[in-house]
Design a protein around this motif. Structure first.
Motif, PDB file in Angstrom:
ATOM      1  N   UNK A  50      -3.030  -3.632  -2.357  1.00 55.28           N
ATOM      2  CA  UNK A  50      -1.858  -3.331  -1.822  1.00 55.28           C
ATOM      3  C   UNK A  50      -1.656  -3.419  -0.290  1.00 55.28           C
ATOM      4  N   UNK A  51      -1.920  -4.674   0.256  1.00 53.44           N
ATOM      5  CA  UNK A  51      -1.764  -4.960   1.422  1.00 53.44           C
ATOM      6  C   UNK A  51      -0.705  -5.501   1.719  1.00 53.44           C
ATOM      7  N   UNK A  52      -0.594  -6.841   2.942  1.00 53.75           N
ATOM      8  CA  UNK A  52       0.666  -7.518   2.969  1.00 53.75           C
ATOM      9  C   UNK A  52       0.992  -8.248   1.957  1.00 53.75           C
ATOM     10  N   UNK A  53       0.279  -8.985   1.231  1.00 56.69           N
ATOM     11  CA  UNK A  53       0.528  -9.666  -0.044  1.00 56.69           C
ATOM     12  C   UNK A  53       0.022  -9.042  -1.494  1.00 56.69           C
ATOM     13  N   UNK A  54       0.723  -7.802  -1.694  1.00 53.79           N
ATOM     14  CA  UNK A  54       0.082  -7.079  -3.120  1.00 53.79           C
ATOM     15  C   UNK A  54      -0.346  -8.174  -4.222  1.00 53.79           C
ATOM     16  N   UNK A  55      -1.451  -7.964  -4.750  1.00 57.84           N
ATOM     17  CA  UNK A  55      -1.935  -8.392  -5.776  1.00 57.84           C
ATOM     18  C   UNK A  55      -2.832  -7.769  -6.882  1.00 57.84           C
ATOM     19  N   UNK A  56      -2.826  -7.936  -8.147  1.00 57.57           N
ATOM     20  CA  UNK A  56      -3.707  -7.236  -8.915  1.00 57.57           C
ATOM     21  C   UNK A  56      -3.965  -8.168 -10.106  1.00 57.57           C
ATOM     22  N   UNK A  57      -5.011  -7.721 -10.766  1.00 60.75           N
ATOM     23  CA  UNK A  57      -5.177  -8.266 -12.033  1.00 60.75           C
ATOM     24  C   UNK A  57      -5.713  -6.929 -13.034  1.00 60.75           C
ATOM     25  N   UNK A  58      -5.677  -7.447 -14.129  1.00 67.71           N
ATOM     26  CA  UNK A  58      -5.823  -6.529 -15.393  1.00 67.71           C
ATOM     27  C   UNK A  58      -6.113  -7.080 -16.801  1.00 67.71           C
ATOM     28  N   UNK A  83      -3.638 -20.177  -1.336  1.00 69.27           N
ATOM     29  CA  UNK A  83      -4.983 -20.230  -1.293  1.00 69.27           C
ATOM     30  C   UNK A  83      -5.830 -18.945  -1.328  1.00 69.27           C
ATOM     31  N   UNK A  84      -5.204 -17.973  -0.426  1.00 69.41           N
ATOM     32  CA  UNK A  84      -5.755 -16.663  -0.534  1.00 69.41           C
ATOM     33  C   UNK A  84      -5.543 -15.807  -1.888  1.00 69.41           C
ATOM     34  N   UNK A  85      -4.410 -16.278  -2.475  1.00 70.31           N
ATOM     35  CA  UNK A  85      -4.158 -15.592  -3.755  1.00 70.31           C
ATOM     36  C   UNK A  85      -5.077 -16.234  -4.862  1.00 70.31           C
TER      37      UNK A  85
END
Length: 276
Positions: A50-58, A83-85
């Motif tokens: 949950x930073x500048x570009x929130x990302x999650x996987x589940x 690329x970061x994603x």
């Protein structure tokens, strides 16, 4: 809606809602109990940034599901952000795979301890009597029969338990994919089916070695593992003909497995004489 709330909604939409929603957005893999699963289980997993570009996987160890989530739509990201994603997605997959290996290894140790404590099953167990089959390479513990799940190399991976009423459960965390229980030694032919009672019936009726895959979804992985082990043997996939279930999953999975490994397909017929 906040990013954590949006992530929890994504879990729920995938059928993987948390039993008690508590998130730790530290970018590491966490396990949790999926709502509706039995107490003590931790079949669900997630990774959340949950930073500048929130990302999650589940996903779920139980169902094999795996999904990703982003607060921003992928098309709105810059090339560098994409690329970061991708890097984060790869890291999440690696963490998931490493955790699954660890879970399977621990379950295999528990399976070995339980298997040693179990005693050889007798043919008079109520489930075996009801199904009119014998005890082939299985054991008993309390009021349950215990069926081993082994890899193609013969390594014990997990256990299935069946009680007197036919209720079936698997050892928590145990590997199932590609694992099976073998009855007999492959010679003229090798049959593959879903359940123990079906496999024991096939063996008693034909004398052919039979591998029990435990469910329709495991027929293809088991068929591929056994085809690699026995490349020239005549193989038969014995389908569960689920005529009362939409899509007939038993027949659908068996047909796909037979096509994939060049096996014959045997389908039981109901209400009329079966074709041989």
């Amino acid at each position: 809606m906040t990013d954590p709330d949006s992530f929890l909604v994504a879990l729920a939409d995938a059928g993987l809602a948390m039993h008690k929603p508590v998130l730790d957005p530290d970018g590491r893999l966490h396990r949790y109990r999926v709502d509706g699963d039995k107490a003590g289980s931790q079949n669900g997993w997630y990774v959340l940034h949950l930073d500048a570009k929130p990302f999650g996987a589940f996903g779920s160890w139980k169902t094999g599901q795996s999904q990703t989530w982003t607060a921003d739509k992928p098309e709105s990201l810059t090339p560098a952000e994409r690329q970061a994603l991708q890097a984060r997605m790869a890291a999440a997959r690696a963490a998931r795979d490493a955790e699954q290996v660890a879970i399977h290894a621990e379950a295999a140790k528990r399976a070995a301890r339980l298997w040693e404590r179990a005693v050889p099953a007798s043919n008079d167990h109520p489930y075996l009597v009801k199904k009119q089959v014998g005890a082939y390479g299985i054991r008993a513990m309390r009021n349950q029969i215990v069926i081993p799940l082994r890899t193609a190399r013969g390594e014990l991976a997990s256990l299935q338990f069946i009680d007197a009423d036919g209720r079936k459960t698997f050892l928590t965390g145990g590997r199932k994919r590609g694992c099976y229980h073998a009855i007999g030694r492959p010679q003229a032919a090798l049959c593959i089916c879903e359940g123990y009672a079906t496999g024991a019936t096939i063996y008693q009726s034909t004398g052919y070695a039979t591998a029990i895959a435990f469910d329709a979804g495991n027929l293809l992985p088991v068929a591929k593992a056994l085809r690699a082990k026995f490349p020239t043997i005549c193989m038969v996939i014995a389908a569960d003909n689920d005529t009362e279930t939409d899509g007939n999953p038993g027949l659908t999975a068996a047909t796909a497995a037979a096509r994939a490994v060049g096996a014959a397909l045997a389908v039981p017929q109901f209400g009329k004489a079966a074709d041989v």
